[in-house]
Write a protein that holds these residues in place. Structure first.
Motif, short mmCIF file in Angstrom:
data_model
loop_
_atom_site.label_atom_id
_atom_site.label_comp_id
_atom_site.label_asym_id
_atom_site.label_seq_id
_atom_site.Cartn_x
_atom_site.Cartn_y
_atom_site.Cartn_z
N ASP B 106 0.65 -1.02 0.11
CA ASP B 106 -0.07 0.19 0.22
C ASP B 106 0.98 0.77 -0.30
OD1 ASP B 106 -2.50 -1.69 0.11
OD2 ASP B 106 -1.97 -2.12 2.31
N ALA B 107 1.97 0.78 -0.63
CA ALA B 107 3.09 2.35 -0.16
C ALA B 107 3.63 3.05 -1.22
CB ALA B 107 3.73 2.19 0.36
N ARG B 108 2.69 2.21 -2.36
CA ARG B 108 3.64 2.69 -3.69
C ARG B 108 1.80 2.53 -4.43
NH1 ARG B 108 8.18 -0.91 -3.41
NH2 ARG B 108 10.22 0.60 -2.22
N ALA B 109 2.21 2.98 -5.98
CA ALA B 109 1.40 2.96 -7.00
C ALA B 109 1.91 3.03 -8.27
CB ALA B 109 0.90 4.17 -7.06
N SER B 110 1.01 2.23 -9.16
CA SER B 110 1.86 1.64 -10.30
C SER B 110 1.00 1.67 -11.36
CB SER B 110 1.52 -0.11 -9.53
OG SER B 110 2.24 -0.61 -11.48
N PHE B 111 1.00 2.26 -12.72
CA PHE B 111 1.23 2.69 -14.12
C PHE B 111 1.51 1.68 -14.63
CE2 PHE B 111 0.30 6.62 -10.86
CZ PHE B 111 -0.80 7.13 -11.60
N GLN B 112 1.01 1.69 -15.94
CA GLN B 112 1.07 1.14 -17.51
C GLN B 112 0.73 2.18 -18.42
OE1 GLN B 112 -1.63 -1.89 -17.45
NE2 GLN B 112 -0.23 -3.12 -16.08
N VAL B 113 1.43 2.01 -19.27
CA VAL B 113 1.75 3.04 -19.92
C VAL B 113 2.22 1.87 -21.87
CG1 VAL B 113 2.77 5.03 -21.55
CG2 VAL B 113 2.99 4.62 -19.12
N SER B 114 1.17 2.15 -22.78
CA SER B 114 1.19 1.22 -23.68
C SER B 114 0.77 1.64 -25.07
CB SER B 114 -0.25 -0.43 -23.31
OG SER B 114 -1.23 0.69 -23.04
N GLY B 115 1.59 0.87 -25.72
CA GLY B 115 0.85 1.12 -27.41
C GLY B 115 2.46 1.77 -28.26
N GLU B 116 2.28 1.72 -29.75
CA GLU B 116 3.67 2.44 -30.10
C GLU B 116 4.34 3.41 -30.09
OE1 GLU B 116 3.41 3.52 -34.38
OE2 GLU B 116 1.20 3.03 -34.15
N HIS B 117 3.95 4.63 -29.06
CA HIS B 117 4.73 5.29 -28.71
C HIS B 117 5.32 5.32 -27.67
CE1 HIS B 117 4.69 7.44 -32.25
NE2 HIS B 117 3.15 6.99 -32.82
N SER B 159 5.15 -2.01 -24.23
CA SER B 159 3.87 -1.37 -22.99
C SER B 159 5.62 -1.53 -21.61
CB SER B 159 2.62 -2.47 -22.25
OG SER B 159 3.88 -3.57 -22.42
N PHE B 160 4.84 -0.23 -20.78
CA PHE B 160 6.22 -0.17 -20.05
C PHE B 160 5.11 -0.08 -18.72
CE2 PHE B 160 8.41 1.85 -22.91
CZ PHE B 160 9.66 1.68 -22.32
N GLN B 161 5.81 -0.56 -17.41
CA GLN B 161 4.82 -0.68 -16.24
C GLN B 161 6.02 0.46 -15.33
OE1 GLN B 161 2.85 -3.52 -15.04
NE2 GLN B 161 1.87 -3.49 -13.01
N LEU B 162 5.18 0.69 -14.28
CA LEU B 162 5.99 1.76 -13.21
C LEU B 162 5.25 1.98 -11.45
CD1 LEU B 162 4.49 5.13 -13.04
CD2 LEU B 162 5.66 4.87 -15.46
N ILE B 163 6.24 1.81 -10.94
CA ILE B 163 5.91 2.24 -9.54
C ILE B 163 6.77 3.36 -9.03
CG2 ILE B 163 5.61 -0.10 -8.98
CD1 ILE B 163 8.12 -0.63 -7.82
N CYS B 164 5.80 3.88 -8.18
CA CYS B 164 6.29 5.18 -8.12
C CYS B 164 5.66 5.12 -6.05
CB CYS B 164 5.56 6.47 -8.74
SG CYS B 164 3.70 6.96 -8.67
N PHE B 165 6.40 6.46 -5.61
CA PHE B 165 5.46 6.03 -4.35
C PHE B 165 4.69 6.76 -3.78
CE2 PHE B 165 9.72 6.95 -3.69
CZ PHE B 165 10.05 6.03 -2.30
N ARG B 166 3.22 6.48 -3.27
CA ARG B 166 1.48 6.31 -3.77
C ARG B 166 0.95 8.02 -3.61
NH1 ARG B 166 -2.31 3.35 -2.09
NH2 ARG B 166 -4.68 4.32 -2.01
N SER B 167 2.43 8.33 -2.65
CA SER B 167 1.82 9.28 -2.51
C SER B 167 1.80 10.44 -3.81
CB SER B 167 2.34 11.01 -1.36
OG SER B 167 3.95 10.69 -1.29
N GLN B 168 2.80 10.79 -4.86
CA GLN B 168 3.17 10.42 -6.04
C GLN B 168 2.01 10.28 -7.10
OE1 GLN B 168 7.61 9.94 -5.46
NE2 GLN B 168 7.75 11.69 -4.33
N ALA B 169 1.18 9.66 -6.85
CA ALA B 169 0.18 8.81 -7.42
C ALA B 169 -0.16 9.95 -9.00
CB ALA B 169 -0.49 8.19 -7.41
#
Ligand SMILES: [Zn+2]
Lengths: 109, 193
Positions: B106-117, B159-169
């Protein structure tokens, strides 16, 4: 912009992924030492034009500290080496001598 | 009972040059210990069935991934519900090894970025060489996204997946959305460019 290679994780990146940690190889003089040495430890720093040795931290990466040798005028990085090193390694000094003949930094050359 | 939710409630942005979406809840366990110590390697092997991955990489098996964070830190990615069990398994398996496992799901947030760019979008934000030959699947990189720390990897070639701190989501989601705004293709890193 400096391009640094972290000797801990092997990542090469530009300087914004790192954080500068000041002059390298300072000898710490603590309580009980003569005033001149304590002053030197606290305040006296090199400010060279040319070869310089610094501490850096891979702050956005593996988080570890390391040492770097670079040129303050051209931003050329001569090399990086582990934090657990008390003085510039001989091999690196040789490399620097080839590129900057006659260089002097503190008691090293 | 409280109901665990992600930082941004599963937010998504489409219509730009890459799809951005918050990943679903993800179990994360931080493991601290000297990764070169045989006792630590043994504990990792007995809990996950995997060897400690090399610097800058990750390994995965049976829905669990081991990500190399530093010489003394691994990040274990797993199902949200299995993080607590993995912590207990490490506690039991650590024996005399100097090892610490903590559930940080619960300390982190995670995002996905996908597509040819996707590479374009990430390369605008990270000081990392993201050219196809330089960064690809199987690699795991801690770096910065604009002004905050993040770790990135590529689940697939576009595609990329990334994690960052939750407070910075919120900040990270805004960054990604702006970097992916329509018409902002760079076309430097895409083979299709
Ligand atoms: Zn590093």
């Amino acid at each position: 912009m400096l391009i640094l290679t972290c000797p801990v994780c092997g990542v090469t990146a530009e300087e914004t992924e790192f954080h500068a940690g000041g002059e390298a190889h300072l000898k710490r003089y603590g309580p009980g030492s003569p005033d001149e040495q304590f002053e030197e430890y606290l305040f006296m720093r090199e400010n060279p034009r040319g070869v310089h040795f610094e501490r850096w931290r891979h702050v956005y990466g593996c988080g570890k500290w390391f040492h770097a040798a670079r040129c303050t005028t051209t931003l050329e990085v001569f090399g990086t080496y582990p934090a657990q090193t008390l003085e510039p390694p001989a091999g690196l000094r040789k490399t620097i001598s080839k590129k900057r003949p006659g260089w002097i930094w503190r008691e090293f050359s | 009972m409280s109901e665990p939710v992600t930082a941004m409630g599963g937010v998504a942005a489409s219509g730009g040059i890459a799809g951005i979406r918050e990943a679903e809840r993800q179990g994360m366990v931080t493991l601290r210990g000297d990764l070169s110590a045989p006792a630590v390697g043994k504990a990792v092997k007995s809990v996950t069935g995997m060897a400690v991955p090399g610097a800058g990489t990750f390994a995965q098996k049976d829905g669990v991934a081991l990500c190399w964070m530093s010489p003394d830190e691994l990040l274990v990615l797993c199902d949200y519900g299995s993080a607590e069990g993995i912590v207990q398994a490490f506690d039991a398996a650590s024996g005399k090894a100097h090892l610490l496992a903590v559930n940080v799901s619960d300390a982190r947030a995670s995002f996905q970025v996908s597509g040819e760019h996707a590479r374009d979008v990430m390369a605008k934000l990270c000081p990392v060489d993201l050219a196809p030959g330089a960064f690809g699947t199987g690699m795991f990189r801690r770096t910065r996204l604009a002004q905050v720390a993040a770790a990135i990897w590529m689940p697939s070639d576009d595609s990329f997946q990334l994690i960052c701190f939750r407070s910075q989501a919120q900040y990270v989601f805004d960054l990604l959305s702006i970097a992916a705004q329509p018409g902002s293709e760079v076309n430097h890193l895409c083979s299709t460019g």
